[in-house]
Design an enzyme around this catalytic site. Structure first.
Site, PDB file in Angstrom:
ATOM      1  N   HIS A  13     -18.095  -6.914   1.456  1.00 12.29           N
ATOM      2  CA  HIS A  13     -18.891  -7.301   2.629  1.00 12.29           C
ATOM      3  C   HIS A  13     -20.323  -6.810   2.431  1.00 12.29           C
ATOM      4  O   HIS A  13     -20.531  -5.661   2.037  1.00 12.29           O
ATOM      5  CB  HIS A  13     -18.286  -6.680   3.891  1.00 12.29           C
ATOM      6  CG  HIS A  13     -19.017  -7.085   5.131  1.00 12.29           C
ATOM      7  ND1 HIS A  13     -18.902  -8.350   5.672  1.00 12.29           N
ATOM      8  CD2 HIS A  13     -19.898  -6.412   5.908  1.00 12.29           C
ATOM      9  CE1 HIS A  13     -19.678  -8.435   6.729  1.00 12.29           C
ATOM     10  NE2 HIS A  13     -20.293  -7.273   6.904  1.00 12.29           N
TER      11      HIS A  13
ATOM     12  N   ASN B 194     -19.955 -12.877  -7.192  1.00  6.45           N
ATOM     13  CA  ASN B 194     -19.077 -11.710  -7.308  1.00  6.45           C
ATOM     14  C   ASN B 194     -17.902 -12.012  -8.223  1.00  6.45           C
ATOM     15  O   ASN B 194     -17.505 -11.172  -9.035  1.00  6.45           O
ATOM     16  CB  ASN B 194     -18.579 -11.260  -5.930  1.00  6.45           C
ATOM     17  CG  ASN B 194     -19.583 -10.383  -5.219  1.00  6.45           C
ATOM     18  OD1 ASN B 194     -19.753  -9.220  -5.578  1.00  6.45           O
ATOM     19  ND2 ASN B 194     -20.281 -10.941  -4.241  1.00  6.45           N
TER      20      ASN B 194
HETATM   21  C1  GRF Z   1     -21.451 -11.949  -0.735  1.00  7.17           C
HETATM   22  O1  GRF Z   1     -22.638 -11.484  -0.156  1.00  7.17           O
HETATM   23  C2  GRF Z   1     -20.260 -11.233  -0.153  1.00  7.17           C
HETATM   24  O2  GRF Z   1     -20.526  -9.910   0.186  1.00  7.17           O
HETATM   25  C3  GRF Z   1     -19.974 -12.040   1.088  1.00  7.17           C
HETATM   26  O3  GRF Z   1     -20.229 -13.370   0.715  1.00  7.17           O
HETATM   27  C4  GRF Z   1     -21.159 -13.394  -0.360  1.00  7.17           C
HETATM   28  C5  GRF Z   1     -20.520 -14.137  -1.478  1.00  7.17           C
HETATM   29  O4  GRF Z   1     -21.386 -14.321  -2.550  1.00  7.17           O
HETATM   30  N1  GRF Z   1     -18.628 -11.807   1.560  1.00  7.17           N
HETATM   31  P1  GRF Z   1     -20.834 -14.868  -3.921  1.00  7.17           P
HETATM   32  O5  GRF Z   1     -20.063 -16.163  -3.603  1.00  7.17           O
HETATM   33  O6  GRF Z   1     -19.932 -13.829  -4.508  1.00  7.17           O
HETATM   34  O7  GRF Z   1     -22.025 -15.138  -4.761  1.00  7.17           O
END
Ligand code: GRF
Length: 204
Positions: A111, A16
């Site tokens: 989330h 993300n």
């Molecule tokens: C994602 O699925 C987010 O929604 C959750 O943790 C995960 C993080 O993934 N809170 P990344 O580290 O962004 O790849």
């Protein structure tokens, strides 16, 4: 145009975070990512930050006498970077009063479920276990609870027959990468108006 300054807090993979950075580099973007902070030294997100040329810090909470002192330190780093908005992207800690107090209404979290269903850990597994036909992802403002703050954006994702945690998580993640940067852009465009639990998106 003066761009908004974003800090991303993470604990792991950082996909993300990378999606937010990519969006910030598109023409016309109204924000830029100034800082990444990980509470874990082995987070892959730290390596991603180096590749993307984003200043990144590992801050070990264990070095501090408590959560307040740890968060004071984070606030110092963010003040030095002129941060306007804090984005939690796979940050595996509850935010405490120090950080909340320093960034009131200026912390967003992503989330991997349609809140208020399946808050907390392993949301995709919770959804599959429950047998839902639709899950998805949610961007929300952060308050003192676990995944309880006012909802900014959601995207539904259909659960397919035969889905496992891996396949469902991958499809949800693709949508996370779309809605998180979009929510950040709306924030800096001044289009998010919070009234109690409701976030209204003001039209252009
Ligand atoms: C994602 O699925 C987010 O929604 C959750 O943790 C995960 C993080 O993934 N809170 P990344 O580290 O962004 O790849």
């Amino acid at each position: 145009m003066k761009k908004g300054n974003v800090a991303v807090l993470l604990s792991g993979r950082g996909s993300n975070f990378a999606a937010i950075v990519r969006a910030s580099r598109r023409p016309g973007a109204n924000f830029s990512v100034r800082l990444a902070i990980s509470d874990r030294g082995d987070a892959a997100g730290l390596k991603k930050a180096a590749r993307l040329g984003i200043p990144a810090r590992h801050v070990d909470p264990g070095r501090f006498p408590g959560k307040a002192a740890y968060e004071e330190h984070l606030c110092g780093l963010m003040a030095a970077a002129g941060i306007d908005l804090v984005c939690l992207a796979g940050y595996m800690r509850l935010v405490g009063p120090v950080l909340l107090g320093r960034f009131p209404g200026r912390i967003l979290n992503i989330h991997p479920a349609l809140l208020p269903s399946f808050p907390g850990l392993d949301a995709q597994e919770q959804a599959l276990r429950h047998g839902v036909k639709v899950s998805g992802c949610t961007v929300h403002f952060v308050d003192a609870g676990t995944d309880t703050g006012p909802i900014v954006a959601q995207q539904a994702v259909a659960v397919r027959p035969g889905d496992d945690v891996g396949s469902l998580s991958r499809r949800i993640l693709r949508q996370e990468h779309r809605i998180f940067p979009r929510a950040i852009a709306l924030f800096f465009a001044g289009r998010l108006q919070v009234s109690g639990r409701t976030v209204m998106i003001r039209g252009k």
